[in-house]
Design a protein around this motif. Structure first.
Motif, mmCIF file in Angstrom:
data_model
loop_
_atom_site.group_PDB
_atom_site.id
_atom_site.type_symbol
_atom_site.label_atom_id
_atom_site.label_comp_id
_atom_site.label_asym_id
_atom_site.label_seq_id
_atom_site.Cartn_x
_atom_site.Cartn_y
_atom_site.Cartn_z
ATOM 1 N N SER A 9 11.527 21.656 -5.522
ATOM 2 C CA SER A 9 12.353 21.840 -6.457
ATOM 3 C C SER A 9 12.132 22.210 -7.588
ATOM 4 C CB SER A 9 13.118 20.237 -6.277
ATOM 5 O OG SER A 9 11.950 19.272 -6.895
ATOM 6 N N GLN A 13 14.193 25.078 -9.769
ATOM 7 C CA GLN A 13 14.624 24.865 -11.125
ATOM 8 C C GLN A 13 14.226 25.715 -12.165
ATOM 9 O OE1 GLN A 13 14.027 20.709 -11.887
ATOM 10 N NE2 GLN A 13 16.117 20.336 -11.196
ATOM 11 N N THR A 16 15.837 29.205 -11.573
ATOM 12 C CA THR A 16 17.137 29.154 -12.194
ATOM 13 C C THR A 16 17.313 29.321 -13.721
ATOM 14 O OG1 THR A 16 17.824 27.636 -10.218
ATOM 15 C CG2 THR A 16 19.343 27.751 -12.112
ATOM 16 N N TRP A 17 16.493 28.561 -14.113
ATOM 17 C CA TRP A 17 16.465 28.590 -15.881
ATOM 18 C C TRP A 17 16.101 30.194 -16.105
ATOM 19 C CZ3 TRP A 17 18.274 26.196 -19.581
ATOM 20 C CH2 TRP A 17 18.475 24.868 -19.599
ATOM 21 N N SER A 61 24.358 27.398 -12.203
ATOM 22 C CA SER A 61 23.212 27.230 -12.379
ATOM 23 C C SER A 61 22.668 25.577 -13.165
ATOM 24 C CB SER A 61 22.650 27.934 -13.637
ATOM 25 O OG SER A 61 22.767 29.346 -13.285
ATOM 26 N N GLU A 64 22.152 23.541 -10.409
ATOM 27 C CA GLU A 64 20.979 23.299 -9.800
ATOM 28 C C GLU A 64 20.050 22.537 -10.706
ATOM 29 O OE1 GLU A 64 19.530 23.785 -6.516
ATOM 30 O OE2 GLU A 64 21.067 25.557 -6.581
ATOM 31 N N ILE A 65 20.215 22.333 -12.004
ATOM 32 C CA ILE A 65 19.319 21.930 -12.826
ATOM 33 C C ILE A 65 19.232 20.361 -13.056
ATOM 34 C CG2 ILE A 65 18.550 22.166 -15.372
ATOM 35 C CD1 ILE A 65 19.143 24.944 -15.084
ATOM 36 N N ALA A 70 18.415 18.015 -7.779
ATOM 37 C CA ALA A 70 16.720 18.356 -7.701
ATOM 38 C C ALA A 70 16.074 17.771 -6.433
ATOM 39 C CB ALA A 70 15.999 17.391 -8.925
ATOM 40 N N GLN A 244 20.378 32.213 -6.030
ATOM 41 C CA GLN A 244 20.199 32.471 -7.336
ATOM 42 C C GLN A 244 19.969 33.725 -7.483
ATOM 43 O OE1 GLN A 244 20.908 29.808 -9.391
ATOM 44 N NE2 GLN A 244 21.335 28.824 -7.456
#
Length: 322
Positions: A9, A13, A16-17, A61, A64-65, A70, A244
């Motif tokens: 996870s 993340q 994704t960021w 996004s 996902e964050i 998570a 993503q």
């Protein structure tokens, strides 16, 4: 958590960021090109569609964050039933936002292609493709939203829901076919034109950048069967990561063609001098080489060619003189 069930996870993340930051930068350059280099004072349908796609991508996004998201990439045995339920709700919203982002990104491309060629057969192909994308987007969102009927997937038994693997496989396959079509249309328009081979290749290469969407979509298609596993939130990590990448490439490649005026302005050094800017026009079909000795005849010939709209294609960039 077993020894083999590594927690992925944090990786998901971080990626994704990173992709969201890069996507924001790409969109910024597109807006910079339109408003400052091309001096456009309005946003067309292609601009509106890409902004909608970006907004939905930001929402996807965020899902996902945030903490409920998570759970994806973790072993299902390491989380509580409450966390699992919250995470599935989060994934439900993520999937819908992802499909909306994908659809609007593709609609932005077809909207840009509408002005590339005024020829009726080409316009018909583009409009048909646009309609197909719209129908595919709406139907995919509705199926994802109603995958378990009136209940959400977090409150329903597996037998009451659709085959989620078959659904995502169909989404990926149709997305692949649409991306190939969105590359073939501009190539079909530009390649036969009476212009230098170098210029044709440059234009086609900008539009062919959309082929980058195919690679992550293929990976997503390969890892889709893992969604049927009992420990799907962990084994499906590669699927969620590919999601993503698919979202990022779909939006970013829709913006790449708008980098051309920006790159030309850097090469010529013609940036930010006056408000009106300098217009460079490239006529792409049936334009004879005009002599430089008689400027009056040249202007007359250009006006005559502009009136013939059946086989006329023009790409116009506006840059400001240094």
């Amino acid at each position: 958590m077993t020894q083999t069930a590594v927690d992925f996870s944090p990786t998901l993340q971080v990626v994704t960021w990173l992709l969201l930051a890069l996507l924001s930068l790409v969109l910024f350059f597109r807006l910079l090109t339109r408003f400052f280099i091309k001096s456009d004072r309005y946003i067309g349908y292609d601009g509106l569609f890409i902004l909608f796609a970006f907004v939905f991508a930001v929402g996807e996004s965020v899902t996902e964050i945030i903490p409920p998201g998570a759970i994806y990439g973790r072993d299902i045995g390491s989380i509580s039933p409450t966390q699992l339920q919250s995470g599935i709700k989060d994934g439900y919203a993520r999937d819908i936002l992802f499909l909306l982002s994908l659809g609007f990104a593709k609609l932005s491309v077809t909207s840009g292609l509408m002005i590339l060629s005024p020829r009726r057969p080409t316009q018909l192909v583009i409009k048909t493709t646009t309609l197909t994308i719209a129908v595919w987007t709406v139907s995919s969102v509705l199926i994802a939203a109603l995958q378990c009927g009136a209940q959400g997937p977090w409150a329903s038994k597996a037998k009451q829901c659709i085959d989620i693997v078959a659904f995502w496989e169909s989404v990926s396959i149709i997305s692949l076919l649409l991306d190939i079509t969105l590359v073939a249309i501009p190539a079909f328009i530009v390649f036969p034109l009476h212009m230098s081979l170098k210029m044709r290749l440059v234009v086609i290469c900008f539009y062919s950048a959309r082929l980058l969407c195919i690679v992550p979509t293929i990976f997503q298609l390969i890892y889709t069967p893992r969604l049927a596993d009992d420990n799907f939130i962990w084994s499906g990590f590669a699927f969620y990561l590919s999601m993503q990448l698919v979202q990022f490439t779909n939006i970013s490649t829709a913006c790449i063609i708008y980098f051309w005026p920006f790159l030309r302005s850097l090469q010529t050094g013609l940036i930010f001098h006056n408000k009106d800017g300098l217009k460079l026009q490239y006529s792409l079909t049936k334009m004879r080489k005009l002599g430089s000795k008689d400027s009056g005849n040249s202007a007359l010939a250009l006006n005559q060619a502009a009136r013939d709209r059946n086989d006329y294609v023009e790409i116009t960039t506006e840059i400001s003189a240094a």
